[in-house]
Design an enzyme around this catalytic site. Sequence first.
Site, mmCIF file in Angstrom:
data_model
loop_
_atom_site.group_PDB
_atom_site.id
_atom_site.type_symbol
_atom_site.label_atom_id
_atom_site.label_comp_id
_atom_site.label_asym_id
_atom_site.label_seq_id
_atom_site.Cartn_x
_atom_site.Cartn_y
_atom_site.Cartn_z
ATOM 1 N N ASP A 66 0.695 -1.427 0.086
ATOM 2 C CA ASP A 66 -0.130 -0.096 -0.124
ATOM 3 C C ASP A 66 0.981 1.307 0.012
ATOM 4 O OD1 ASP A 66 -2.455 1.386 0.138
ATOM 5 O OD2 ASP A 66 -1.857 1.801 2.334
ATOM 6 N N THR A 99 -3.193 5.335 -3.994
ATOM 7 C CA THR A 99 -2.011 6.194 -3.501
ATOM 8 C C THR A 99 -0.803 5.948 -4.092
ATOM 9 O OG1 THR A 99 -1.881 4.322 -1.964
ATOM 10 C CG2 THR A 99 -3.242 6.293 -1.116
ATOM 11 N N THR A 100 -0.696 4.858 -4.863
ATOM 12 C CA THR A 100 0.664 4.522 -5.424
ATOM 13 C C THR A 100 0.584 5.019 -6.860
ATOM 14 O OG1 THR A 100 0.835 2.157 -4.143
ATOM 15 C CG2 THR A 100 2.106 2.547 -6.330
ATOM 16 N N ASP A 392 -9.282 -0.234 2.360
ATOM 17 C CA ASP A 392 -9.238 0.529 0.641
ATOM 18 C C ASP A 392 -10.407 0.056 -0.037
ATOM 19 O OD1 ASP A 392 -6.850 1.335 1.615
ATOM 20 O OD2 ASP A 392 -5.453 0.743 0.085
#
Length: 535
Positions: A66, A99-100, A392
């Site tokens: 994550d 997020t990545t 998530d």
Amino acid sequence: MASLSMAPVNIFKHGADEEKAETARLSSFIGAIAIGDLVKSTLGPKGMDKILLGGGKGGSVTVTNDGATILKAIGIDNPAAKVLVDMSKVQDDEVGDGTTSVTVLAAELLREAELLIAKKIHPQTIIAGWRKATQAAREALRDAAVDHSNDPARFQEDLLNIARTTLSSKLLTHHKDHFAQLAVDAVMRLKGSGNLEAIHIIKKLGSSLTDSYLDEGFLLDKKIGVNQPKRLENANILIANTGMDTDKIKIFGSRVRVDSTAKVAEIELAEKEKMKEKVDRILKHGINCFINRQLIYNYPEQLFSQAGVMAIEHADFAGVERLALVTGGEITSTFDHPEMVKLGHCKLIEEVMIGEDTLIHFSGVAMGEACTVVLRGATQQILDEAERSLHDALCVLAQTVKEPRTVYGGGCSEMLMAKVVTDLANRTPGKEAVAMESFAKALRMLPTIIADNAGYDSADLVAQLRAAHQENKTTFGLNMYEGLVGNMAELGVTESFQVKRQVLLSASEAAEMILRVDNIIKAAPRKRVPDHHPC
């Protein structure tokens, strides 16, 4: 005098540092690109994991892919890198996923900007081109979005596909059907409120991930007091945060002189009477279950047992807050006005066994949408990562229920946006066109990295995907399980429009902000003053 005015003047304190123009810009680019390179190997369904080893005694071990968790855990000194870390946290708080992607896209934009600046193109020209490109990409994404909120069956299928797509890049990918159904069931119980506080996640070691399940009720990881009813129907619950441990003398730093042990006994008796009076005041509320955030000592516990009231002690603060929310009660600290206290209600409280642990199960709670997800797993690291993955998925689903539009994943949306931006660049005169082309190239890097992480020939796959989009096959993306270009609509690789839009906007804004920098000024470090008064 003239020669004096040409001498360099240092206006900063001793120890302060300044980086100017190209040096400052290069420092920013290097920091941001390094952050992007750090997390880009975790992108996509075949992304790899990172082990984060905590400092200090015992050194906690976290295994995760994550982006937000990785970036939160690492200490960073570079200011531009910190901007990307903060952006990743905002993405996590705002929509829960991507997020990545957002970090990698911002880093790729800056990688392209570095090449343009080397060609002597001014940063403001690049920013002007990027802004037009962002607007065009945003409109293309909006036009490609599909809304099935009027068709419940198709919308349910969309939610399942989104959950599967979100989980496919996580630890839970091998059990994604099971967990996607579990996440969708939990979010659908919220009836559109999007209040994830009503979904409680409990982690219990043992068994396997597939034995995780959704419990329609509320589970509290505590035990019921001694000699008290273990099952209670039609419960009236008083939720409190009060000291129930004053049956022992606690006078610190003072001295009490008595002329006999009988006087000590009198003081202890007075304390006991005080506690008995407090318990009587609590019982006047007409309750049959008392839950306290703090400890309940033996004497008050005995009094509750005699009154036939179930007493549960030391329910942690998060547990008490959530319990108050789902049972419809309020947390109370004083008990003089029973008529002003709002009690919680539920149909049944009983003890249940999960693995080797006993938990308290509340069913038929006032807030019907409340539920508990029980996660099982072999190690604590697996459980922690499973919780992050599920969180998530729940965040993305809750966002999708509010904003029901969806887009296709697998690099399809990025390629679609890149095509529109390239078309715009071809129609635009001047240097801004070069900046737009660089924006499109950065967007195309996301499917390239996804293919690289899966061990496929990214150049070949991305070229095929680009050709498919040129032929207006706008639903085509990368099928990472077979290493081919495929139709995302048929494969069910769906993502939330909200997540994709946020990735695009956050990454372009952060990259633009870093690109504007032409000076980095570091404050002088604080001098250490010797301590003349040690403890």
